[in-house]
Design an enzyme around this catalytic site. Structure first.
Site, short mmCIF file in Angstrom:
data_model
loop_
_atom_site.label_atom_id
_atom_site.label_comp_id
_atom_site.label_asym_id
_atom_site.label_seq_id
_atom_site.Cartn_x
_atom_site.Cartn_y
_atom_site.Cartn_z
N LEU A 95 0.89 -1.15 0.00
CA LEU A 95 0.00 0.00 0.00
C LEU A 95 0.93 1.20 0.00
O LEU A 95 1.76 1.36 0.90
CB LEU A 95 -0.90 -0.03 1.24
CG LEU A 95 -2.06 0.95 1.29
CD1 LEU A 95 -2.98 0.79 0.08
CD2 LEU A 95 -2.86 0.76 2.57
N ASP A 96 0.83 2.02 -1.03
CA ASP A 96 1.75 3.14 -1.21
C ASP A 96 1.83 4.02 0.04
O ASP A 96 0.88 4.11 0.82
CB ASP A 96 1.32 4.01 -2.39
CG ASP A 96 1.35 3.25 -3.69
OD1 ASP A 96 2.22 2.39 -3.86
OD2 ASP A 96 0.47 3.52 -4.53
N ARG A 97 2.96 4.69 0.17
CA ARG A 97 3.20 5.57 1.32
C ARG A 97 2.13 6.66 1.42
O ARG A 97 1.71 7.03 2.51
CB ARG A 97 4.59 6.20 1.20
CG ARG A 97 5.02 6.98 2.41
CD ARG A 97 6.49 7.32 2.36
NE ARG A 97 6.82 8.24 1.32
CZ ARG A 97 7.08 9.53 1.52
NH1 ARG A 97 7.05 10.03 2.73
NH2 ARG A 97 7.38 10.31 0.51
#
Length: 190
Positions: A52-54
């Site tokens: 899950l992207d930053r």
């Protein structure tokens, strides 16, 4: 029963990953490392099933079972992932139809997504808050994917002219964020 025949249960942890946190336990960046999963989960031997992207928030599934981890992350198993997505602009059905049909991104065509406009969900405040522009409307979508490419939802909404402002993964398969506050986690059944 001897120990060799006992079944060891997999551990599954559901984390509500805050905005700005890397989906890994360490950050090699120096001199100032960014927040990582180790700031929130102190359980040895578990690893994220997918990423899950930053700059995205929400459900991150962690497990100590490598086969389960691969099954959750692999699009061949078609685990639905539901995202609550705030976009810039006010797309109508015709604007969203390409996402429902599948769009072609730089890395190839996407599978059709289930996309619907929704009322703003009752979510926690994001830190930092999403930028607000008086002259530009925004709206919320519920996007369901059965694949998971790098930054896929963001690239899909931008492709049809509605950039993502906020992205919250609400569920993976049957697991949801229901009752899990940002930065906290709970055990779940595998």
């Amino acid at each position: 029963m001897d120990q060799g025949s006992q079944r060891v249960m997999s551990r599954v942890i559901l984390l509500n990953k805050p905005f700005g946190v890397l989906s890994q336990f360490t950050d090699a960046r120096s001199p100032s490392p960014r927040p990582t999963l180790s700031d929130f989960v102190d359980v040895p031997g578990v690893y994220p099933a997918g990423r899950l992207d930053r700059d995205s928030e929400g459900l991150l599934v962690l497990t100590d079972d490598g086969r389960l981890q691969a099954r959750i992350a692999d699009p061949r198993y078609k685990a639905a992932k539901v995202y609550l997505v705030q976009v810039e602009g006010a797309p109508g059905d015709a604007d969203l139809q390409p996402l429902r049909d599948g769009v072609t991104l730089k890395d190839g065509p996407t599978k059709p997504a289930k996309v619907e406009r929704i009322d703003p969900p009752a979510l926690w405040d994001r830190d930092p808050p999403v930028r607000f522009r008086k002259s530009v409307p925004d709206c919320w979508l519920r996007v369901t994917l059965r694949e998971g490419r790098n930054r896929q939802v963001r690239r899909m909404t931008a492709h049809v002219g509605y950039p993502t402002l906020r992205l919250v993964r609400w569920s993976v398969g049957d697991w949801t964020l229901d009752g899990i506050d940002p930065g906290t986690w709970r055990d779940a059944q595998p």
